[in-house]
Design a protein around this motif. Structure first.
Motif: not given
Length: 88
Positions: A47, A50, A53, A55, A57, A59, A72, A74
């Motif tokens: 993540c 990059g 991704e 969902f 979010a 962190e 998912e 990217n």
């Protein structure tokens, strides 16, 4: 274009993510048979780069919060990641 280099565990995690609808942390752990803390660390790294991704979010991604989060690929990196995984 920068060449993508992946470790074996990173490839296993990426392969376990459903390209159509994504996968939860639990689904990834079950498909890869990698320890939960290691899966969380790998997902966190993917993540940060990059390639993946999250969902909703979250962190940072930790062992305590990754299980029910959906991951998912990217779409910006999808073709490059498929090519990188073909090499191995």
């Amino acid at each position: 274009m920068k060449q993508i280099k992946l470790s074996g565990r990173e490839m296993a995690v990426l392969r376990s993510i459903d390209y159509a609808s994504g996968s939860t942390g639990v689904e990834i752990r079950e498909k890869t048979a990698i320890d939960g803390t290691d899966v969380a660390d790998i997902l966190n790294a993917l993540c940060d780069i990059g390639y993946v991704e999250v969902f909703p979010a979250v962190e940072p991604i930790t062992y305590l919060n990754y299980a029910e989060v959906r991951f998912e690929i990217n779409p910006s990196y999808a073709l490059q990641l498929k090519e990188a995984m073909k090499r191995y």
